[in-house]
Design an enzyme around this catalytic site. Structure first.
Site, PDB file in Angstrom:
ATOM      1  N   HIS A 180      30.866  44.772  53.423  1.00 48.98           N
ATOM      2  CA  HIS A 180      30.346  43.819  54.430  1.00 48.98           C
ATOM      3  C   HIS A 180      31.451  43.011  55.120  1.00 48.98           C
ATOM      4  CE1 HIS A 180      30.490  41.371  50.771  1.00 48.98           C
ATOM      5  NE2 HIS A 180      29.503  42.054  50.256  1.00 48.98           N
ATOM      6  N   HIS A 194      23.123  41.186  38.061  1.00 44.49           N
ATOM      7  CA  HIS A 194      23.254  40.723  39.456  1.00 44.49           C
ATOM      8  C   HIS A 194      22.482  41.691  40.340  1.00 44.49           C
ATOM      9  CE1 HIS A 194      25.108  39.438  43.151  1.00 44.49           C
ATOM     10  NE2 HIS A 194      26.151  40.240  43.139  1.00 44.49           N
ATOM     11  N   GLU A 206      22.823  42.301  43.742  1.00 43.92           N
ATOM     12  CA  GLU A 206      23.383  42.848  44.983  1.00 43.92           C
ATOM     13  C   GLU A 206      23.412  44.376  44.886  1.00 43.92           C
ATOM     14  OE1 GLU A 206      27.055  41.052  46.355  1.00 43.92           O
ATOM     15  OE2 GLU A 206      26.770  41.934  48.352  1.00 43.92           O
ATOM     16  N   ASP A 221      25.330  46.807  45.460  1.00 46.88           N
ATOM     17  CA  ASP A 221      26.385  47.640  44.860  1.00 46.88           C
ATOM     18  C   ASP A 221      26.222  47.718  43.339  1.00 46.88           C
ATOM     19  OD1 ASP A 221      27.130  44.897  44.999  1.00 46.88           O
ATOM     20  OD2 ASP A 221      29.225  45.376  44.628  1.00 46.88           O
ATOM     21  N   HIS A 226      28.470  35.098  42.246  1.00 52.41           N
ATOM     22  CA  HIS A 226      28.509  34.528  43.572  1.00 52.41           C
ATOM     23  C   HIS A 226      27.157  34.548  44.289  1.00 52.41           C
ATOM     24  CE1 HIS A 226      28.698  38.317  46.207  1.00 52.41           C
ATOM     25  NE2 HIS A 226      28.515  38.775  44.994  1.00 52.41           N
ATOM     26  N   ASP A 261      30.502  40.381  38.851  1.00 55.25           N
ATOM     27  CA  ASP A 261      31.532  40.402  39.898  1.00 55.25           C
ATOM     28  C   ASP A 261      32.774  39.570  39.526  1.00 55.25           C
ATOM     29  OD1 ASP A 261      30.544  42.093  41.910  1.00 55.25           O
ATOM     30  OD2 ASP A 261      29.308  40.513  42.771  1.00 55.25           O
ATOM     31  N   TYR A 297      40.587  40.244  46.161  1.00 54.11           N
ATOM     32  CA  TYR A 297      39.141  40.230  45.863  1.00 54.11           C
ATOM     33  C   TYR A 297      38.642  38.787  45.841  1.00 54.11           C
ATOM     34  CZ  TYR A 297      34.990  41.188  42.880  1.00 54.11           C
ATOM     35  OH  TYR A 297      33.731  41.286  42.347  1.00 54.11           O
ATOM     36  N   HIS A 307      33.689  45.493  38.699  1.00 52.81           N
ATOM     37  CA  HIS A 307      34.594  46.236  39.588  1.00 52.81           C
ATOM     38  C   HIS A 307      35.995  46.247  38.980  1.00 52.81           C
ATOM     39  CE1 HIS A 307      31.732  46.239  42.942  1.00 52.81           C
ATOM     40  NE2 HIS A 307      31.609  44.941  42.838  1.00 52.81           N
TER      41      HIS A 307
HETATM   42 FE1  FEO Z   1      28.023  40.778  44.454  1.00 50.58          FE
HETATM   43 FE2  FEO Z   1      29.855  43.556  43.494  1.00 50.58          FE
HETATM   44  O1  FEO Z   1      28.429  42.589  44.219  1.00 50.58           O
END
Ligand code: FEO
Length: 401
Positions: free
Chosen positions: A24, A79, A81, A83, A146, A165, A193, A226
């Site tokens: 994004h 989470h 989101e 991804d 986040h 994250d 990041y 990640h």
């Molecule tokens: Fe908030 Fe890696 O997604």
């Protein structure tokens, strides 16, 4: 790649996305990323986290090398989101778990993303650990770190924090652990990041670290969703120390000059401003938006003491790449900066006012900028050098205060 044992009976079964370049608007450079998922083999076999749509097969393939998929009883989604949740519909369909645990807020966000009517979704109780058999999972809500739905999972008996994250880095690779990864690469990717994702939530980051330290949690591994896993007390301490440093955003004697230019007048001014900063002993980064992505700029901005933004006046406004940079930077809420604007103009000259107001609006200590009609000559270049010296002196005073 095979599943990787990260602790006794705990396996990395995530996915590696070698192709990913955009999150994004944040450009990953140049290493892709991973979507980490962890399978815990206990009386209740549990899968923690997943990946985006299209990656369920890779996760299932690795999980199936550790256990029979039908034996997985729980899925934990730290989470919502996409991804980390896009693969969930397929995972729930294929595994048919007895429970899908998430935070109360994620119960809402997941329901807003997917048809969860057939899911055994259950919001966790943050006061009561979830017993898997030999081990207990403590869920800790990390609202706005986040997303409002964010939580982390602490496996006390394993001294393992699955941190979602937080503490992530976008590195795609065959290496799974921090101690297998070049420290310079790790620091750069962790900072990049943080600066492009976590920066606005720095107050929450500091509060969370303080709460972890106060609770005296014993952690010898941090497994983010990640990048590589921080393994061993030394690397865990390093990750936490870096995060504190990123979150505090203490200014350093460094200035970022970011600009776009039409006919190279503003570019010439940028060089003169840099010369003035250099005179004052400030380390300068000159970043033309024609060749630097805004994510590259933020990687330099987070610990800079000054940010100087240049744009010519264009159609009574500023150039679109500079407008995009300012919008992006404003959203990331950098702190503790001195700001200044500079730029050329043809007839009207609004850009300095627009940029200066944008920097002031971000909370920067903004010093008066410099504008120049058409092509900078001796006088305008001297004014740009003086601007650099003024900002450099103000930064030195701020750092010694
Ligand atoms: Fe908030 Fe890696 O997604």
């Amino acid at each position: 790649m095979k599943p990787v044992a990260i602790k006794d009976d705990i396996y990395w079964v995530g996915a590696v996305d070698w192709q990913r370049r955009d999150f994004h608007g944040y450009t990953i450079s140049p290493y892709g990323t991973t979507y980490n998922a962890f399978l815990v083999k206990d009386e209740k076999i549990t899968l923690f986290d997943s990946g985006p749509k299209g990656f369920a097969g890779e996760i299932l393939c690795r999980a199936a090398q550790v256990c029979d998929l039908a034996d997985i009883e729980y899925i934990v989604a730290n989470h919502g989101e996409m991804d980390h949740s896009g693969a969930l519909p397929e995972l729930v369909e294929r595994i048919r778990p007895k429970k899908v645990f998430c935070s109360p807020m994620a119960a809402k966000s997941l329901a807003a993303h997917y048809d969860v009517s057939g899911w055994p979704l259950e919001a966790v109780d943050f006061k009561t650990p979830l017993c898997l058999g030999k081990r207990n999972v403590h869920f800790v809500e990390t609202r706005m770190l986040h997303w409002p739905d964010s939580m982390v999972s602490y496996l006390a008996e394993d001294k393992l924090l699955i941190s979602q994250d937080a503490f992530g880095q976008n590195i795609a690779g065959a290496e799974r652990f921090s101690d297998e990864t070049d420290e310079g690469l790790l620091r750069r990717q962790a900072a990049r990041y943080y600066a492009n994702i976590v920066l606005p939530y720095s107050p929450m980051t500091l509060k969370t670290i303080e709460a972890i330290e106060k609770a005296g949690l014993s952690i010898d591994m941090i497994a983010p969703d990640h990048g590589v896993i921080w393994r061993g007390g030394k690397d865990v301490a390093k990750a936490i120390a870096w995060y504190k440093e990123f979150a505090l955003q203490k200014p350093t004697r460094k200035a970022v000059i970011v600009y776009d230019t039409m006919w190279k007048s503003t570019e010439t001014m940028a060089q003169a401003v840099a010369s003035g900063l250099d005179d004052e002993g400030v380390a300068v980064r000159i970043m033309a938006l024609k060749v630097n992505h805004r994510s590259d700029v933020m990687e330099e901005v987070w610990n800079a003491g000054a940010v100087l933004v240049g744009s010519p006046t264009h159609n009574n406004g500023i150039l679109p790449p500079v407008a995009a940079m300012l919008t992006y930077m404003k959203g990331l809420k950098p702190k503790n900066k001195i700001g200044a604007a500079f730029g050329s103009y043809g007839w009207s000259g609004e850009s300095i006012k627009i940029v200066s107001e944008a920097l002031t609006d971000m909370g920067f200590e903004t010093v008066p900028g410099v504008k120049c009609q058409f092509v900078p000559k001796q006088e305008a270049l001297a004014a740009c050098v003086a601007l650099g010296r003024t900002v450099g002196a103000a930064l030195a005073a701020k750092l010694s205060a």
